[in-house]
Motif scaffolding. Structure first.
Motif, PDB file in Angstrom:
ATOM      1  N   UNK A  95       0.828  -1.206   0.000  1.00 15.89           N
ATOM      2  CA  UNK A  95       0.000   0.000   0.000  1.00 15.89           C
ATOM      3  C   UNK A  95       0.864   1.258   0.000  1.00 15.89           C
ATOM      4  N   UNK A  96       1.958   1.223   0.745  1.00 15.56           N
ATOM      5  CA  UNK A  96       2.857   2.377   0.803  1.00 15.56           C
ATOM      6  C   UNK A  96       3.480   2.654  -0.561  1.00 15.56           C
ATOM      7  N   UNK A  97       3.949   1.621  -1.235  1.00 18.01           N
ATOM      8  CA  UNK A  97       4.548   1.798  -2.560  1.00 18.01           C
ATOM      9  C   UNK A  97       3.491   2.251  -3.566  1.00 18.01           C
ATOM     10  N   UNK A  98       2.255   1.731  -3.471  1.00 17.02           N
ATOM     11  CA  UNK A  98       1.168   2.161  -4.353  1.00 17.02           C
ATOM     12  C   UNK A  98       0.875   3.655  -4.138  1.00 17.02           C
ATOM     13  N   UNK A  99       0.863   4.079  -2.863  1.00 22.21           N
ATOM     14  CA  UNK A  99       0.644   5.494  -2.564  1.00 22.21           C
ATOM     15  C   UNK A  99       1.768   6.350  -3.139  1.00 22.21           C
ATOM     16  N   UNK A 100       2.998   5.876  -3.007  1.00 14.70           N
ATOM     17  CA  UNK A 100       4.144   6.607  -3.547  1.00 14.70           C
ATOM     18  C   UNK A 100       4.065   6.712  -5.067  1.00 14.70           C
ATOM     19  N   UNK A 101       3.672   5.623  -5.728  1.00 15.11           N
ATOM     20  CA  UNK A 101       3.551   5.630  -7.189  1.00 15.11           C
ATOM     21  C   UNK A 101       2.464   6.605  -7.634  1.00 15.11           C
ATOM     22  N   UNK A 102       1.317   6.580  -6.952  1.00 16.78           N
ATOM     23  CA  UNK A 102       0.240   7.497  -7.305  1.00 16.78           C
ATOM     24  C   UNK A 102       0.610   8.949  -7.080  1.00 16.78           C
ATOM     25  N   UNK A 103       1.259   9.227  -5.940  1.00 17.35           N
ATOM     26  CA  UNK A 103       1.670  10.602  -5.652  1.00 17.35           C
ATOM     27  C   UNK A 103       2.723  11.080  -6.650  1.00 17.35           C
ATOM     28  N   UNK A 104       3.680  10.209  -7.001  1.00 16.35           N
ATOM     29  CA  UNK A 104       4.731  10.600  -7.945  1.00 16.35           C
ATOM     30  C   UNK A 104       4.145  10.936  -9.308  1.00 16.35           C
ATOM     31  N   UNK A 105       3.106  10.209  -9.670  1.00 13.81           N
ATOM     32  CA  UNK A 105       2.493  10.482 -10.962  1.00 13.81           C
ATOM     33  C   UNK A 105       1.803  11.850 -10.960  1.00 13.81           C
ATOM     34  N   UNK A 106       1.033  12.150  -9.903  1.00 11.69           N
ATOM     35  CA  UNK A 106       0.325  13.426  -9.829  1.00 11.69           C
ATOM     36  C   UNK A 106       1.296  14.605  -9.731  1.00 11.69           C
ATOM     37  N   UNK A 107       2.341  14.459  -8.923  1.00  8.07           N
ATOM     38  CA  UNK A 107       3.327  15.527  -8.777  1.00  8.07           C
ATOM     39  C   UNK A 107       4.065  15.744 -10.098  1.00  8.07           C
ATOM     40  N   UNK A 108       4.329  14.655 -10.817  1.00 11.47           N
ATOM     41  CA  UNK A 108       5.006  14.781 -12.119  1.00 11.47           C
ATOM     42  C   UNK A 108       4.149  15.563 -13.102  1.00 11.47           C
ATOM     43  N   UNK A 109       2.827  15.293 -13.083  1.00  9.55           N
ATOM     44  CA  UNK A 109       1.920  16.058 -13.949  1.00  9.55           C
ATOM     45  C   UNK A 109       2.031  17.543 -13.625  1.00  9.55           C
ATOM     46  N   UNK A 110       2.039  17.873 -12.305  1.00 14.06           N
ATOM     47  CA  UNK A 110       2.128  19.278 -11.909  1.00 14.06           C
ATOM     48  C   UNK A 110       3.428  19.926 -12.366  1.00 14.06           C
ATOM     49  N   UNK A 111       4.563  19.231 -12.186  1.00 17.36           N
ATOM     50  CA  UNK A 111       5.863  19.792 -12.592  1.00 17.36           C
ATOM     51  C   UNK A 111       5.921  19.995 -14.104  1.00 17.36           C
ATOM     52  N   UNK A 112       5.493  18.953 -14.855  1.00 17.39           N
ATOM     53  CA  UNK A 112       5.562  19.074 -16.318  1.00 17.39           C
ATOM     54  C   UNK A 112       4.611  20.162 -16.828  1.00 17.39           C
ATOM     55  N   UNK A 113       3.425  20.271 -16.193  1.00 14.81           N
ATOM     56  CA  UNK A 113       2.469  21.304 -16.610  1.00 14.81           C
ATOM     57  C   UNK A 113       3.006  22.695 -16.303  1.00 14.81           C
ATOM     58  N   UNK A 114       3.659  22.854 -15.155  1.00 15.55           N
ATOM     59  CA  UNK A 114       4.252  24.148 -14.782  1.00 15.55           C
ATOM     60  C   UNK A 114       5.381  24.503 -15.734  1.00 15.55           C
ATOM     61  N   UNK A 115       6.184  23.504 -16.070  1.00 18.13           N
ATOM     62  CA  UNK A 115       7.301  23.723 -17.000  1.00 18.13           C
ATOM     63  C   UNK A 115       6.807  24.104 -18.392  1.00 18.13           C
ATOM     64  N   UNK A 116       5.657  23.474 -18.806  1.00 17.58           N
ATOM     65  CA  UNK A 116       5.106  23.757 -20.139  1.00 17.58           C
ATOM     66  C   UNK A 116       4.273  25.024 -20.168  1.00 17.58           C
ATOM     67  N   UNK A 117       4.022  25.622 -18.993  1.00 17.07           N
ATOM     68  CA  UNK A 117       3.258  26.859 -18.919  1.00 17.07           C
ATOM     69  C   UNK A 117       1.774  26.696 -19.160  1.00 17.07           C
ATOM     70  N   UNK A 118       1.218  25.515 -18.879  1.00 25.02           N
ATOM     71  CA  UNK A 118      -0.217  25.300 -19.110  1.00 25.02           C
ATOM     72  C   UNK A 118      -0.998  25.205 -17.799  1.00 25.02           C
ATOM     73  N   UNK A 119      -0.318  25.332 -16.655  1.00 27.74           N
ATOM     74  CA  UNK A 119      -1.019  25.292 -15.368  1.00 27.74           C
ATOM     75  C   UNK A 119      -0.203  26.118 -14.374  1.00 27.74           C
ATOM     76  N   UNK A 120      -0.799  27.174 -13.876  1.00 25.52           N
ATOM     77  CA  UNK A 120      -0.086  28.039 -12.935  1.00 25.52           C
ATOM     78  C   UNK A 120      -0.489  27.745 -11.493  1.00 25.52           C
ATOM     79  N   UNK A 121      -1.573  27.000 -11.305  1.00 23.25           N
ATOM     80  CA  UNK A 121      -2.053  26.691  -9.944  1.00 23.25           C
ATOM     81  C   UNK A 121      -2.083  25.183  -9.784  1.00 23.25           C
ATOM     82  N   UNK A 122      -0.960  24.608  -9.391  1.00 22.42           N
ATOM     83  CA  UNK A 122      -0.830  23.154  -9.406  1.00 22.42           C
ATOM     84  C   UNK A 122      -1.406  22.460  -8.182  1.00 22.42           C
ATOM     85  N   UNK A 123      -1.806  23.186  -7.146  1.00 23.88           N
ATOM     86  CA  UNK A 123      -2.413  22.573  -5.956  1.00 23.88           C
ATOM     87  C   UNK A 123      -1.564  21.393  -5.453  1.00 23.88           C
ATOM     88  N   UNK A 124      -0.324  21.695  -5.021  1.00 25.88           N
ATOM     89  CA  UNK A 124       0.643  20.652  -4.716  1.00 25.88           C
ATOM     90  C   UNK A 124       0.171  19.715  -3.600  1.00 25.88           C
TER      91      UNK A 124
END
Length: 587
Positions: A95-124
């Protein structure tokens, strides 16, 4: 009436099974990654592109790239940890590794979106918490589906093995018995006939009496008695077939037809539907708070309830029809919640579409998955029931096999002890008791040898009449122990069909009554023989003898019961001792 323990036991077993599914290393598979990808892609599309009304292709690139971190985490966890320690289940760590995988995916979306300039409010904070929650939720769903599939396939493979053993046992046991019996007789002939022939040759010279005596003693002491001891102590092995065929490909598809009403889970489906929407209602502050969640739960539950009870509880639907009906019911229930979202909540179109998408996604997937789980659990239970029945059949086949071997051994021992040994002992006694070996003595000794040789060649197909045996038993103990015997008509018919069972019943009763008198000073005994099932007999012997000792010294009688019975028990009950035994009988 069921006790509380009987009611709660299935729940405990279900909970334990769920823990096992989640902790299983086999859950971490390529199928899990595909499942993650499909669901999280849909969620990402709803939460990012739809809610912001921004459908630029960059969002799809960002969403795809963000699957790299959870894929790397899963591969490292499996290769470096799970593959090296396969035997253990790891509930919390998975369960811990599943939580880590899910969180890493969502955080990655936020970083890539911020880098691409398509999301300024990433709600970290929400990305981390929501990603971890979705990672655990999706992992648990996949674990349940995957675990039920593996358990179903394991049960199916066990059933196939047992049925293969059972079929082979029924086919090969007669041949094995023939080989065993003929082998025992041939072995006896090879051991005794040369000795008898040697004694005959020595008898040709009357002055060679000493050599004859030594040869007779040797045959009795070193041939017949050791052979009798070995035959008496040998145990027939339960039948096992080797080189079972392994499954090359096994499918866990749904059965062609099954009942559907009991597979539609109202409570969990409604809960998962509401959960899929309520998280976002909480983030974006729905106008009516918890009342909106309660309304969504109730609407979905009522609509699904109508569909559930619109179909017969006993009628089996074709597989395609059942899936289509469940899909239509869940779509209708989810659409009812979409109508509530648009008419009551009053969000802007982008967020309303996002809420509606989550309502449809969770509202449709949940009943389908729960139906799949219910069908597999039902099929596995049916298979486990069949396994139990086939194991019992196999045990009875083995018991019948053991009976036949035991009966042959018993009869052969009677031949060796009562005919061969007595004939050779008589010959020895004649030679020892006569100072002068006359032609008459020699002739009598030769007759004794002929009787021994004839006994070894005897046909052991004697038919045991149980009624005569029990009548003889009453006469033996007349005046010592009052013996009453009751044999049901069903038991009589079964015994008449099987001479082996008749022989075994007779020996069990003789042993039980003899022990009751010799060890317990019993003066009364009752024998009840009944047919508890088509292929099994129950033998019950009660007596008024002394109470059983705290530590019972089991002997030859218990060895006999262990060999030929499916099960037996000796117990003290109030003022009597009761022996119960179950004996397999040929159909």
């Amino acid at each position: 009436m069921q006790t509380r323990e009987q009611i709660t036991r299935p729940r405990k077993q279900g909970f334990k099974r769920t823990i096992t599914y989640i902790g299983s290393p086999s859950t971490w598979s390529f199928g899990l990654f595909v499942f993650f990808t499909l669901i999280l892609s849909a969620i990402s599309f709803l939460t990012d592109a739809v809610s912001q009304n921004n459908f630029t292709p960059t969002w799809f690139a960002v969403s795809g790239a963000a699957f790299a971190p959870p894929l790397i985490i899963g591969m490292l966890y499996k290769s470096l940890f799970l593959n090296r320690r396969k035997a253990k289940t790891r509930f919390l760590l998975n369960l811990l590794v599943a939580a880590l995988a899910g969180a890493s995916r969502n955080v990655s979306v936020g970083f890539f979106a911020l880098w691409a300039g398509i999301d300024v409010n990433s709600l970290w904070q929400f990305r981390v918490g929501g990603g971890a929650f979705m990672g655990i939720a999706l992992y648990v769903l996949w674990a349940l589906v995957n675990g039920s599939k593996l358990e179903y396939l394991n049960s199916l493979e066990r059933l196939s093995k047992i049925q293969t053993r059972l079929a082979a046992a029924r086919l090969e046991i007669p041949e094995q018995l023939t080989e065993l019996n003929e082998g025992l007789q041939e072995r006896t002939r090879l051991a005794i006939f040369p000795q008898i022939q040697s004694i005959r040759e020595l008898l040709g010279d009357a002055g060679n009496v000493g050599a004859v005596l030594e040869k007779l003693k040797f045959t009795l002491s070193n041939q017949i008695r050791p052979m009798m001891s070995e035959i008496a102590s040998s145990q027939p092995k339960p039948f096992e077939i080797q080189n079972l065929k392994r499954f090359k490909s096994i499918k866990s598809s749904l059965p062609e037809r099954f009942t559907l009403r009991d597979k539609i889970d109202l409570g969990w489906s409604s809960f998962l539907e509401t959960l899929g929407v309520s998280i976002w209602l909480w983030v974006y502050k729905s106008p009516n708070g918890l009342l909106d969640n309660l309304a969504l739960f109730t609407i979905y539950l009522v609509v699904l309830l109508i569909f559930k009870y619109s179909i017969s509880g006993r009628r089996k639907l074709p597989r395609f029809n059942a899936i289509a009906y469940t899909l239509f019911a869940s779509l209708t229930a989810s659409s009812s919640n979409v109508i509530y979202i648009y008419l009551v909540l009053g969000f802007d179109p982008g967020r309303s579409i996002m809420f509606a998408g989550f309502a449809m996604l969770s509202g449709v997937i949940s009943p389908i998955i729960l139906m799949l789980l219910a069908v597999r659990v039902e099929r596995r239970n049916e298979i486990e029931t069949q396994i139990s029945a086939d194991l019992l059949s196999l045990a009875k086949e083995n018991s019948l096999f053991a009976q036949k071997v035991w009966v042959f051994k018993k009869r052969w021992l009677l031949v060796l002890h009562g005919s061969v040994q007595s004939a050779l002992t008589a010959a020895l006694a004649r030679l020892q008791s006569n100072e002068e070996v006359t032609p008459v003595v020699l002739q009598l000794v030769k007759q004794d040898l002929n009787r021994a040789e004839l006994a070894v060649n005897t046909d052991l197909k004697e038919v045991i009449d149980l009624d005569s045996g029990l009548r003889e038993l009453r006469e033996v103990w007349d005046g010592i122990c009052d013996l009453k015997v009751q044999v049901s008509s069903r038991a009589t018919r079964a015994i008449e069909r099987s001479t082996d069972s008749s022989f075994c019943v007779n020996e069990i009763v003789k042993e039980a009554v003899s022990n009751a008198v010799r060890h317990g000073d019993a003066t009364q005994a009752t024998v009840v023989i009944d047919r508890t099932a088509d292929d099994s007999l129950s033998i019950e012997v009660t007596n008024n003898g002394r109470e059983l000792a705290n530590e019972i010294d089991f002997g030859i009688g218990s060895e006999m019961l262990n060999e030929i019975c499916l099960g037996w028990n000796l117990a003290q009950e109030k003022n009597q001792v009761r022996l119960t035994a179950e004996l397999a009988v040929k159909l």
